[in-house]
Design a protein around this motif. Sequence first.
Motif, short mmCIF file in Angstrom:
data_model
loop_
_atom_site.label_atom_id
_atom_site.label_comp_id
_atom_site.label_asym_id
_atom_site.label_seq_id
_atom_site.Cartn_x
_atom_site.Cartn_y
_atom_site.Cartn_z
N UNK A 4 0.80 -1.21 0.12
CA UNK A 4 -0.13 0.07 -0.13
C UNK A 4 1.01 1.29 0.03
N UNK A 5 0.34 2.24 -0.83
CA UNK A 5 1.26 3.42 -0.96
C UNK A 5 0.54 4.68 -0.61
N UNK A 6 1.18 5.71 0.02
CA UNK A 6 0.65 6.82 0.33
C UNK A 6 1.34 7.89 -0.37
N UNK A 7 0.50 8.90 -0.80
CA UNK A 7 1.35 9.92 -1.74
C UNK A 7 1.29 11.34 -0.87
N UNK A 8 2.60 11.96 -1.04
CA UNK A 8 2.72 13.34 -0.38
C UNK A 8 2.77 14.36 -1.47
N UNK A 9 1.86 15.21 -1.54
CA UNK A 9 1.78 16.26 -2.68
C UNK A 9 0.86 15.54 -3.70
N UNK A 10 -0.41 15.76 -3.45
CA UNK A 10 -1.52 14.97 -4.46
C UNK A 10 -1.87 16.22 -5.74
N UNK A 11 -0.52 16.64 -6.23
CA UNK A 11 -0.74 17.56 -7.43
C UNK A 11 -1.02 16.97 -8.83
N UNK A 12 -0.63 17.58 -9.88
CA UNK A 12 -0.46 17.03 -11.22
C UNK A 12 -0.05 15.88 -11.46
N UNK A 13 1.20 15.40 -11.27
CA UNK A 13 2.28 14.62 -11.35
C UNK A 13 1.61 13.33 -10.50
N UNK A 14 1.03 13.44 -9.41
CA UNK A 14 0.47 12.54 -8.47
C UNK A 14 -0.57 11.97 -9.01
N UNK A 15 -1.29 12.67 -9.68
CA UNK A 15 -2.77 12.07 -10.44
C UNK A 15 -2.30 10.98 -11.45
N UNK A 16 -1.11 11.39 -12.12
CA UNK A 16 -0.43 10.62 -13.29
C UNK A 16 -0.06 9.27 -12.37
N UNK A 17 0.68 9.44 -11.29
CA UNK A 17 1.29 8.10 -10.59
C UNK A 17 -0.10 7.43 -10.14
N UNK A 18 -1.09 7.93 -9.43
CA UNK A 18 -2.33 7.13 -9.14
C UNK A 18 -2.94 6.46 -10.29
N UNK A 67 5.11 7.79 -1.95
CA UNK A 67 5.52 8.33 -3.22
C UNK A 67 5.57 10.11 -2.71
N UNK A 68 6.61 10.67 -3.18
CA UNK A 68 6.75 12.20 -2.84
C UNK A 68 6.58 12.96 -4.09
N UNK A 69 5.56 13.75 -4.45
CA UNK A 69 5.28 14.45 -5.46
C UNK A 69 5.13 15.82 -5.29
N UNK A 70 5.79 16.36 -4.38
CA UNK A 70 5.66 17.82 -3.93
C UNK A 70 6.85 18.67 -4.83
N UNK A 71 6.70 19.96 -4.65
CA UNK A 71 7.64 20.81 -5.20
C UNK A 71 9.14 20.35 -4.66
N UNK A 72 9.99 20.66 -5.75
CA UNK A 72 11.41 20.01 -5.31
C UNK A 72 12.11 20.24 -4.10
N UNK A 73 11.90 21.55 -3.48
CA UNK A 73 12.53 21.93 -2.38
C UNK A 73 12.16 21.09 -1.29
N UNK A 74 11.09 20.35 -1.38
CA UNK A 74 10.58 19.70 0.21
C UNK A 74 10.92 18.31 -0.04
N UNK A 75 11.37 17.72 -1.05
CA UNK A 75 11.66 16.27 -1.24
C UNK A 75 12.54 15.69 -0.19
N UNK A 76 13.58 16.42 0.09
CA UNK A 76 14.66 16.02 1.06
C UNK A 76 14.10 15.50 2.48
N UNK A 77 13.59 16.82 2.89
CA UNK A 77 13.05 16.51 4.54
C UNK A 77 11.99 15.37 4.43
N UNK A 78 10.89 15.49 3.41
CA UNK A 78 10.11 14.51 3.39
C UNK A 78 10.30 13.01 3.29
N UNK A 79 11.35 13.05 2.52
CA UNK A 79 12.07 11.63 2.10
C UNK A 79 12.64 10.91 3.36
N UNK A 80 13.53 11.70 3.85
CA UNK A 80 14.32 11.45 5.23
C UNK A 80 13.28 10.92 6.41
N UNK A 81 12.34 11.89 6.53
CA UNK A 81 11.40 11.53 7.52
C UNK A 81 10.49 10.25 7.14
#
Length: 348
Positions: A4-18, A67-81
Amino acid sequence: MIHKMGIVGYGGMAGWHHNLTKEIDGLEVVGAWDTDPQRLELAVERGLIAYDSLDALLADDQLCVVLIATPNDSHCEIATRAMHAGKHVVVEKPVTLNNADLQAMIAASEETGKLFTVHQNRRWDEDFLMVCEIIKAGQLGEVFGIESRVHGSRGIPGDWRQLKEQGGGMVLDWGVHMFDQIFQMFPGVKLKTVHAITTNVTNQLVDDGFRTELLLENGVRVLVEVGTSNFVSLPRWYVQGVNGTAVIEDFSKKGKMVIAVGENEKDIVPVITAAGLTKTMAPRRDDSIKEIPLPVVTADIKDFYQNVIATIEGKEESLIKLPEIARVMRLMEAVFESAAKNQVVEFE
Ligand code: NAD
């Protein structure tokens, strides 16, 4: 087993992944967190759990992958957490903004033993795979020049893509794919030097385009160019070998390959141009060249997620290797350095 997968940042690209993951056995998107309430409402309409915070998503034990699909500056913090919360992580490209952050993400993966991978989906682009095939097949003879371009005319879309602090600009947005493709095309070949210019036609804060000349240690010169003020687009790919040339016009993969057939062309008839004549630039005689079909290549981006599942289950290695991601990140840093100094930068 279903992961089971959770998506952080449910914007344009997240919809594509979904949508894509609906076609993949063994993986199910069950919920999302987004800072924008409207995007959360949309997630609910599409049958997902809407978490009320990142912490809430990370605390949900049923989630195995994030899956992390937020703007680029937030990837590092969300991914490590997420990795420290026990989740496997898929991050959208660009993985983050610089190599220092990337090293922190890799360290989190090593400490936790969790998969950390990046959605370098353009490795599955068929136009790119066609160029790989053309080089391998050898019909062009020794390849000495490659031009890889993406042109549009609408400037930079969106809000955050126009902001430096959020990781906007075309080097990070498109360069990350195009440099990765070139490295994939020539495995094990070092990149000697980089010269780059960036453009600011429609945006002064971030690059709205760039042109990069790469010199590989095998002598191949590669031009990588992105433009967002190009009302007439140049071809997506232009490949030169000593015996012929291939052109792929765009993502529809139309194009042609023309090769010399070895006919003696010594009686070249000069061509009369506007105010002169030239033998050098005279067109080829028909019997001295032939057009051959471009290779047919098929790829399926679902293989990305199939590999994510197989990696989590310990059955395969990740197709996206972290040293490859780090190399592309270093190259993007070299591109910015070269453009800032207007100098050739030594790379490897
Ligand atoms: P977007 O603006 O459409 O979506 C981003 C979403 O993240 C928005 O809904 C926003 O509200 C939300 N958000 C912002 N900060 C957040 C935070 N801290 N926590 C949770 N949610 C947050 O952008 P997009 O086009 O979907 O791009 C998202 C990512 O996907 C970027 O990294 C981008 O580079 C990448 N992308 C990749 C491809 C590809 O082909 N691989 C294509 C487009 C975008």
